[in-house]
Design a protein around this motif. Structure first.
Motif, PDB file in Angstrom:
ATOM      1  N   TYR A   4      10.680   8.987  29.079  1.00  0.00           N
ATOM      2  CA  TYR A   4      10.980   7.813  29.888  1.00  0.00           C
ATOM      3  C   TYR A   4      12.020   6.984  29.157  1.00  0.00           C
ATOM      4  N   THR A   5      12.651   6.086  29.905  1.00  0.00           N
ATOM      5  CA  THR A   5      13.569   5.125  29.307  1.00  0.00           C
ATOM      6  C   THR A   5      13.187   3.740  29.809  1.00  0.00           C
ATOM      7  N   ILE A   6      13.650   2.732  29.110  1.00  0.00           N
ATOM      8  CA  ILE A   6      13.510   1.347  29.552  1.00  0.00           C
ATOM      9  C   ILE A   6      14.926   0.865  29.858  1.00  0.00           C
ATOM     10  N   GLU A   7      15.145   0.402  31.087  1.00  0.00           N
ATOM     11  CA  GLU A   7      16.476  -0.046  31.497  1.00  0.00           C
ATOM     12  C   GLU A   7      16.401  -1.443  32.091  1.00  0.00           C
ATOM     13  N   TYR A  98      12.774  -2.202  33.385  1.00  0.00           N
ATOM     14  CA  TYR A  98      12.031  -1.230  34.185  1.00  0.00           C
ATOM     15  C   TYR A  98      11.795   0.023  33.359  1.00  0.00           C
ATOM     16  N   LEU A  99      10.577   0.543  33.455  1.00  0.00           N
ATOM     17  CA  LEU A  99      10.281   1.848  32.888  1.00  0.00           C
ATOM     18  C   LEU A  99      10.784   2.871  33.896  1.00  0.00           C
ATOM     19  N   ILE A 100      11.596   3.815  33.435  1.00  0.00           N
ATOM     20  CA  ILE A 100      12.217   4.811  34.311  1.00  0.00           C
ATOM     21  C   ILE A 100      11.757   6.207  33.911  1.00  0.00           C
ATOM     22  N   VAL A 101      11.256   6.958  34.873  1.00  0.00           N
ATOM     23  CA  VAL A 101      10.893   8.355  34.679  1.00  0.00           C
ATOM     24  C   VAL A 101      11.720   9.163  35.665  1.00  0.00           C
ATOM     25  N   LYS A 102      12.388  10.225  35.169  1.00  0.00           N
ATOM     26  CA  LYS A 102      13.240  11.054  36.020  1.00  0.00           C
ATOM     27  C   LYS A 102      12.566  12.390  36.274  1.00  0.00           C
ATOM     28  N   GLY A 103      12.904  13.004  37.414  1.00  0.00           N
ATOM     29  CA  GLY A 103      12.336  14.308  37.695  1.00  0.00           C
ATOM     30  C   GLY A 103      12.932  14.931  38.932  1.00  0.00           C
ATOM     31  N   GLU A 104      12.436  16.122  39.232  1.00  0.00           N
ATOM     32  CA  GLU A 104      12.839  16.831  40.450  1.00  0.00           C
ATOM     33  C   GLU A 104      11.669  17.646  40.962  1.00  0.00           C
ATOM     34  N   ALA A 123       3.503   7.930  30.807  1.00  0.00           N
ATOM     35  CA  ALA A 123       4.545   7.066  30.229  1.00  0.00           C
ATOM     36  C   ALA A 123       4.048   5.655  29.944  1.00  0.00           C
ATOM     37  N   LEU A 124       3.428   4.999  30.918  1.00  0.00           N
ATOM     38  CA  LEU A 124       2.946   3.634  30.682  1.00  0.00           C
ATOM     39  C   LEU A 124       1.906   3.572  29.563  1.00  0.00           C
ATOM     40  N   ILE A 155       9.466   1.183  37.460  1.00  0.00           N
ATOM     41  CA  ILE A 155       8.301   0.296  37.370  1.00  0.00           C
ATOM     42  C   ILE A 155       8.708  -0.930  36.558  1.00  0.00           C
ATOM     43  N   PRO A 156       8.625  -2.131  37.130  1.00  0.00           N
ATOM     44  CA  PRO A 156       8.965  -3.331  36.362  1.00  0.00           C
ATOM     45  C   PRO A 156       7.944  -3.535  35.239  1.00  0.00           C
TER      46      PRO A 156
END
Length: 160
Positions: A4-7, A98-104, A123-124, A155-156
């Motif tokens: 995850y990343t925080i953006e 925001y916590l960001i999770v990427k996927g497909e 992630a959280l 997710i904020p």
């Protein structure tokens, strides 16, 4: 370990068509069934296409939000437009981290379920310096590549 990343994101608005989820919040099968039925309906009756025509980009937002002690689920688009529909809700996402999770996944629905599971289940809990304190969260369906749908969960969060 979940990736995850925080953006930092500026505030943004999503116009959503929603449904109240009646299943208990721990009944994942029931919740997923309700969400699936809702998405089939908004695709079939043309309401999702109507929303897409108002969008400022090609993203579809799958929004979850607690409103007046009800679990709400929305199909939405980023726009400044509104609809006269009683079901339509203007959903404000705050400026912040925001916590960001990427996927497909193979479908929009599978993508949303996958990212929600990773974000809230892995992630959280792993993000020791951050906490989700409520507010709307969203899976953003961003497009397709190689027969898969790709996107992100936003997710904020606040710093602990």
């Amino acid at each position: 370990m979940a990736e995850y990343t925080i953006e930092e994101k500026d505030s943004f608005t999503v116009l959503g068509l929603g449904t109240e989820l009646k299943s208990d919040y721990t009944d994942y099968a029931g919740i997923n069934k309700e969400k699936s039925e809702f998405w089939q309906t908004v695709k079939k009756d043309g309401r999702l296409e109507t929303l897409k025509e108002l969008a400022t980009n090609d993203y579809i937002f799958v929004v979850n939000e607690a409103v007046n002690n009800k679990m709400m689920h929305y199909a939405g688009v980023m726009t400044e437009a509104t609809l006269p529909d009683e079901e339509a809700r203007v959903i404000q996402f705050p400026k912040g981290e925001y916590l960001i999770v990427k996927g497909e996944a193979e479908t929009d629905e599978q993508l949303s379920q996958l990212l929600t599971g990773i974000a809230f289940g892995q992630a959280l809990p792993e993000a020791d310096d951050f906490a989700y304190v409520g507010g709307p969260n969203t899976t953003v369906v961003m497009g397709q590549r190689n027969d898969f749908v790709f996107g992100e969960m936003w997710i904020p969060v606040i710093r602990k």
